[in-house]
Design an enzyme around this catalytic site. Structure first.
Site, PDB file in Angstrom:
ATOM      1  N   GLU A 179     -31.443   0.239 -18.841  1.00  0.00           N
ATOM      2  CA  GLU A 179     -30.065   0.042 -19.312  1.00  0.00           C
ATOM      3  C   GLU A 179     -29.946   0.297 -20.813  1.00  0.00           C
ATOM      4  O   GLU A 179     -30.192  -0.608 -21.612  1.00  0.00           O
ATOM      5  CB  GLU A 179     -29.593  -1.392 -19.021  1.00  0.00           C
ATOM      6  N   GLU A 266     -29.946  -1.567  -9.621  1.00  0.00           N
ATOM      7  CA  GLU A 266     -29.771  -2.992  -9.914  1.00  0.00           C
ATOM      8  C   GLU A 266     -28.328  -3.374  -9.630  1.00  0.00           C
ATOM      9  O   GLU A 266     -27.405  -2.708 -10.101  1.00  0.00           O
ATOM     10  CB  GLU A 266     -30.108  -3.222 -11.398  1.00  0.00           C
TER      11      GLU A 266
END
Ligand code: MG
Length: 428
Positions: A179, A266
Site C-alpha cells: 500500500e 486485502e
C-alpha cells in the site's frame, strides 16, 4: 451352472473371512476415489492475466477467495506463520490462497522487520511458502510496507531470490508493493519497474501484483497509465467494507473496463483501521460484486490481535484457530470460504470428453452453460436430491432463468442424446 453360494461354500471360507474380504474391497474402492482429487493449483494452474481479469492458466474466469496473514513483524498478531495454520485453513476453511505479509520495517516493530532482521523474516515467509506448495494452494508473497521505494534495493534482491527459488511453482504470486499512501503513481511505477525486472530475470511468467496510491485505492491512476511490457501483471485493490463503499466499486469497474486486471489482496469486514465497524451487509455487497466480476480476493486477517478484522479471538493463537475460537468476522469469513469452495468444486463435468462449464458460479439469475455439444434437457436437484427445475432446451450453450430458485447449493444434471453429466452450483 452351480449357484454362487454353492461355489463359495466349496471354498470353505468362514463368515469372518468373507467380512475381511468385503472390508478390503471397500477400502480399495474408496482409497482409489480419494487418490484422484486435485489440488486447487493443479486445477487452475499458473494464474494468468487475460484482458481485465486474472484467470486460470487455460483462460477460464475465476474468483478465488482466501486469507491473508497479519504483519510478519508484529508480535501481537500471533505467530501464525507455520504449516499448522496453512494446513488448517486449507483443510477446514477450504482456503485456496494464502497471503504472507512480509513486514519490511515499521517504527513499532522493535527491529523485527525484514530490513533489520532479514534472515529470521525470510525464514518465516519461506515456511509459509513451503507449506502452501506442499498443500497445493496459492501463496502471495507480499512486500508489506507503506514505503517500499525507500527499500527498493532490498525489494529487488528479495524478490529476485524468491523468483529463483520458487518461480517454477505455479503456486507463487508476487505482490511487490502492499500500500503506497502519498506516493505518486509515477513513484510506484519507477519502483515497480526495477522489482519486476529482477523477478523476470529468474521467473518469466508467474503473476505479479502492483499496488497503487492511497492505500491501493487509486486503481484509476494505474488504469490511466498502466505499466507496459509484462503480460502477467495485475493491480492491487484494497477496501474495508465499512469505509469504502459504492464509490470504490465504481472506480474498480471503470478501471477494469479500461483494460487492467485487479486483484483484491486485502479487504476487511470493518473500518479501514481494521478495528470497529464490522459491517456484514456491506461485506456481502462487496463479495457479490467480486464474484460477479471475477475478481479474486483475500481477507485481512489471520491473527488474534484485539481488532475486529482479526479472525481468531484475542490471544487464542494457532490453537484458537484450530479449535474454532473465532471472532464474528472469523465465523462469517469461514462460512463464506466453505460455501465458495462448494461452488467451485468440480466434478468431471463433461460428455464424451467434451468439457462443459458454467459461465458464472455462484449465479444470481441466469444459469449459462458453455457446451459445444447440443444439450437435450436440464434438471436441477436440491441437495436432498429433489428435482426443483426441469427444461427441454435442445441447443448448445443454453441459458436458463433461475431467479425463482431459493438461495443455496444445487446439482445441475445435463442430458445430451449420448450421455449425461452433472455439476454443483450455488444460487445467490
Ligand atoms: Mg514461473
Amino acid at each position: 451352472m452351480e449357484p454362487y453360494f454353492t461355489f463359495f461354500r466349496k471354498l470353505n471360507y468362514t463368515k469372518k473371512q468373507y467380512s475381511s474380504f468385503a472390508l478390503i474391497f471397500f477400502t480399495i474402492l474408496f482409497a482409489n476415489q480419494s487418490i484422484h482429487s486435485q489440488t486447487v493449483v493443479e486445477q487452475y494452474g499458473r494464474l494468468q492475466v487475460n484482458g481485465s481479469h486474472v484467470t486460470a492458466e487455460n483462460g477460464d474466469k475465476i474468483s478465488l477467495a482466501g486469507m491473508s496473514l497479519f504483519w510478519s513483524n508484529a508480535g501481537d498478531g500471533g505467530d501464525f506463520y507455520n504449516s499448522e495454520t496453512v494446513n488448517h485453513l486449507a483443510d477446514d476453511w477450504k482456503n485456496p490462497i494464502i497471503r504472507a505479509a512480509l513486514g519490511v520495517k515499521e517504527t513499532w516493530d522493535g527491529g523485527t522487520g525484514y530490513i533489520d532482521n532479514t534472515q529470521a523474516q525470510k525464514a518465516k515467509i519461506r515456511t509459509v511458502i513451503d507449506a502452501a506448495i506442499a498443500k497445493g494452494v496459492y501463496v502471495i508473497i507480499d512486500w508489506h510496507t507503506h514505503a517500499a521505494e525507500v527499500y527498493k534495493d532490498e525489494a529487488v534482491a528479495f524478490f529476485t531470490e524468491m523468483a529463483e527459488l520458487y518461480g517454477n511453482n505455479d503456486h507463487v504470486i508476487y505482490e511487490i508493493y502492499n500500500e503506497p499512501i502519498n506516493q505518486s503513481w509515477n513513484d510506484v511505477k519507477n519502483y515497480a519497474a526495477d522489482v519486476i525486472a529482477g523477478i523476470r530475470s529468474k521467473d518469466p511468467d508467474n503473476l505479479i501484483i502492483v499496488g497503487s496510491p492511497t492505500w491501493s485505492q487509486d486503481v484509476d491512476q494505474a488504469a490511466a497509465d498502466p505499466i507496459t511490457g509484462d503480460p502477467n501483471l495485475a493491480y492491487t485493490l484494497h477496501f474495508y467494507a465499512n469505509t469504502h463503499k459504492q464509490f470504490l466499486r465504481d472506480r474498480a469497474l471503470a478501471a477494469m473496463n479500461s483494460g487492467i486486471a485487479l486483484f483484491v489482496t486485502e479487504w476487511g469486514t470493518t473500518d479501514a483501521s481494521g478495528n470497529g465497524g464490522y459491517n456484514e451487509q456491506e461485506s456481502e455487497i462487496w463479495l457479490n460484486f467480486m464474484i460477479d466480476n471475477h475478481i479474486s480476493y483475500v481477507n485481512w486477517t489471520v491473527a488474534h490481535k484485539n481488532e475486529d478484522s482479526c479472525v481468531v479471538s484475542p490471544g487464542m493463537g494457532v490453537q484458537g484457530l484450530i479449535n474454532g475460537n473465532l471472532t464474528t468476522s472469523g465465523i462469517f469469513i469461514r462460512n463464506h470460504l466453505i460455501a465458495r469452495a462448494e461452488a467451485l468444486s468440480v466434478d468431471d463435468f463433461s460428455i464424451d470428453n467434451v468439457k462443459l462449464s458454467l459461465d458464472q458460479n455462484p449465479v444470481k439469475d441466469i444459469l449459462s452453460i458453455n457446451s459445444s455439444i447440443v444439450i437435450d434437457n436440464l434438471i436441477i436437484f436440491d441437495m436432498t436430491g429433489r428435482s426443483v427445475f426441469s427444461k427441454n432446451v435442445n441447443q448448445d450453450n443454453p441459458k436458463i432463468n433461475i431467479t425463482n430458485l431459493n438461495s443455496g447449493n444445487y446439482i445441475l444434471k445435463v442430458n445430451s442424446k449420448k450421455a449425461f453429466t452433472s455439476t454443483k452450483f450455488v444460487k445467490l
